[in-house]
Design a protein around this motif. Sequence first.
Motif, short mmCIF file in Angstrom:
data_model
loop_
_atom_site.label_atom_id
_atom_site.label_comp_id
_atom_site.label_asym_id
_atom_site.label_seq_id
_atom_site.Cartn_x
_atom_site.Cartn_y
_atom_site.Cartn_z
N ASN A 180 0.91 -1.42 0.20
CA ASN A 180 0.17 0.19 -0.24
C ASN A 180 0.76 1.14 0.09
OD1 ASN A 180 -2.76 -1.60 -0.01
ND2 ASN A 180 -1.73 -1.81 2.27
N LYS A 181 2.41 1.15 -0.12
CA LYS A 181 3.27 2.13 -0.22
C LYS A 181 2.74 3.05 1.26
CE LYS A 181 4.10 2.30 -4.45
NZ LYS A 181 5.00 0.92 -5.34
N LEU A 182 2.30 2.46 2.48
CA LEU A 182 1.92 3.06 3.97
C LEU A 182 3.28 2.85 4.50
CD1 LEU A 182 -0.32 4.97 4.83
CD2 LEU A 182 -1.19 2.30 5.51
N ALA A 183 3.58 4.35 5.26
CA ALA A 183 4.13 3.97 6.59
C ALA A 183 3.65 4.59 7.61
CB ALA A 183 5.58 4.91 6.09
N PHE A 184 3.81 4.18 8.67
CA PHE A 184 3.32 4.88 9.49
C PHE A 184 4.42 5.43 10.87
CE2 PHE A 184 1.79 4.83 13.96
CZ PHE A 184 0.85 5.38 14.62
N LEU A 185 4.27 6.43 11.17
CA LEU A 185 5.22 7.59 11.78
C LEU A 185 4.46 7.05 13.20
CD1 LEU A 185 6.83 10.41 11.89
CD2 LEU A 185 6.29 10.09 14.39
N SER A 186 5.51 6.70 14.03
CA SER A 186 4.46 5.70 15.91
C SER A 186 5.01 7.06 16.84
CB SER A 186 5.58 4.21 15.81
OG SER A 186 5.20 4.07 17.62
N LEU B 152 0.46 8.15 8.02
CA LEU B 152 0.33 7.93 9.22
C LEU B 152 1.29 7.73 10.25
CD1 LEU B 152 -2.85 5.73 7.66
CD2 LEU B 152 -2.51 7.98 7.06
N THR B 153 0.39 8.83 11.89
CA THR B 153 0.55 8.95 12.52
C THR B 153 -0.47 9.47 13.52
OG1 THR B 153 2.03 9.66 14.27
CG2 THR B 153 0.81 11.87 12.77
N LYS C 129 2.61 21.24 11.20
CA LYS C 129 3.92 22.17 11.00
C LYS C 129 4.53 21.21 9.94
CE LYS C 129 4.54 24.78 14.30
NZ LYS C 129 5.72 25.61 15.78
N LEU C 130 4.55 20.02 9.84
CA LEU C 130 5.32 18.90 9.44
C LEU C 130 4.40 18.70 7.59
CD1 LEU C 130 6.36 16.87 11.73
CD2 LEU C 130 7.64 18.17 10.63
N GLY C 131 2.54 19.09 7.96
CA GLY C 131 2.12 18.70 6.52
C GLY C 131 1.34 17.97 6.86
N PHE C 132 0.94 17.30 7.98
CA PHE C 132 0.14 16.23 7.95
C PHE C 132 -1.17 16.90 8.55
CE2 PHE C 132 3.40 14.06 9.98
CZ PHE C 132 3.37 12.83 9.35
N ASN C 133 -2.05 16.31 7.88
CA ASN C 133 -3.69 16.35 7.52
C ASN C 133 -4.14 15.61 8.68
OD1 ASN C 133 -3.65 18.88 6.48
ND2 ASN C 133 -2.33 17.89 4.24
N GLU C 134 -5.37 15.87 9.14
CA GLU C 134 -6.48 15.05 9.52
C GLU C 134 -7.46 14.28 8.84
OE1 GLU C 134 -10.66 14.14 12.52
OE2 GLU C 134 -9.21 16.97 12.95
N LEU C 135 -7.15 12.55 9.06
CA LEU C 135 -7.55 11.98 8.21
C LEU C 135 -9.38 10.88 8.74
CD1 LEU C 135 -7.16 10.23 5.18
CD2 LEU C 135 -6.28 8.33 7.35
N LEU D 145 -3.93 11.00 11.48
CA LEU D 145 -3.48 11.98 10.52
C LEU D 145 -2.33 11.50 9.53
CD1 LEU D 145 -1.91 14.10 13.42
CD2 LEU D 145 -3.56 14.42 12.13
N GLU D 146 -2.71 11.91 8.49
CA GLU D 146 -2.23 11.67 7.30
C GLU D 146 -1.11 12.77 6.58
OE1 GLU D 146 -3.60 8.94 3.06
OE2 GLU D 146 -4.87 11.50 3.64
#
Length: 135
Positions: free
Chosen positions: A60-66, A100-101, A116-122, A131-132
């Motif tokens: 899915n080319k999906l990472a997760f910042l833990s 995602l985080t 600030k890092l460019g994440f948006n609420e999913l 956030l994505e």
Amino acid sequence: MKSKIYDLMYPLINDGSGTYELGDLNAYIDKIIEKGCLISIMENDVLLAFLAYYANDYENKLAFLSMAVVSPSTRKMGYGRRLVDFCFVDLIYKGFKRCLTEVNANNLAALNACKKLGFNELERKGPYIILEKLL
């Protein structure tokens, strides 16, 4: 490395602020060491900051910042931003398209940092906001 992460995180989890929430710190550290990617900043054999993320969903080319943790003594020095920037470069190089985080909705500092890092609420899941960031 496990003991260094433990020594940095234990006081933060138990400071009463609720900023860091973990049920079993040892199990979490074992999991990120075994299955995650770790980036760290050390000085004189002392861990000042680290970032843990998962880059294993290639389908899915999906990472997760833990987790991103910066020692209180070195905050406002740009360590967190540099760790995240390196993480994003690594993910893009590996072909990931999204990261995602998950943040507690009450943790305004983390939410603001993510924005600030460019994440948006999913989406919202109970007390947490997913956030994505598109890479």
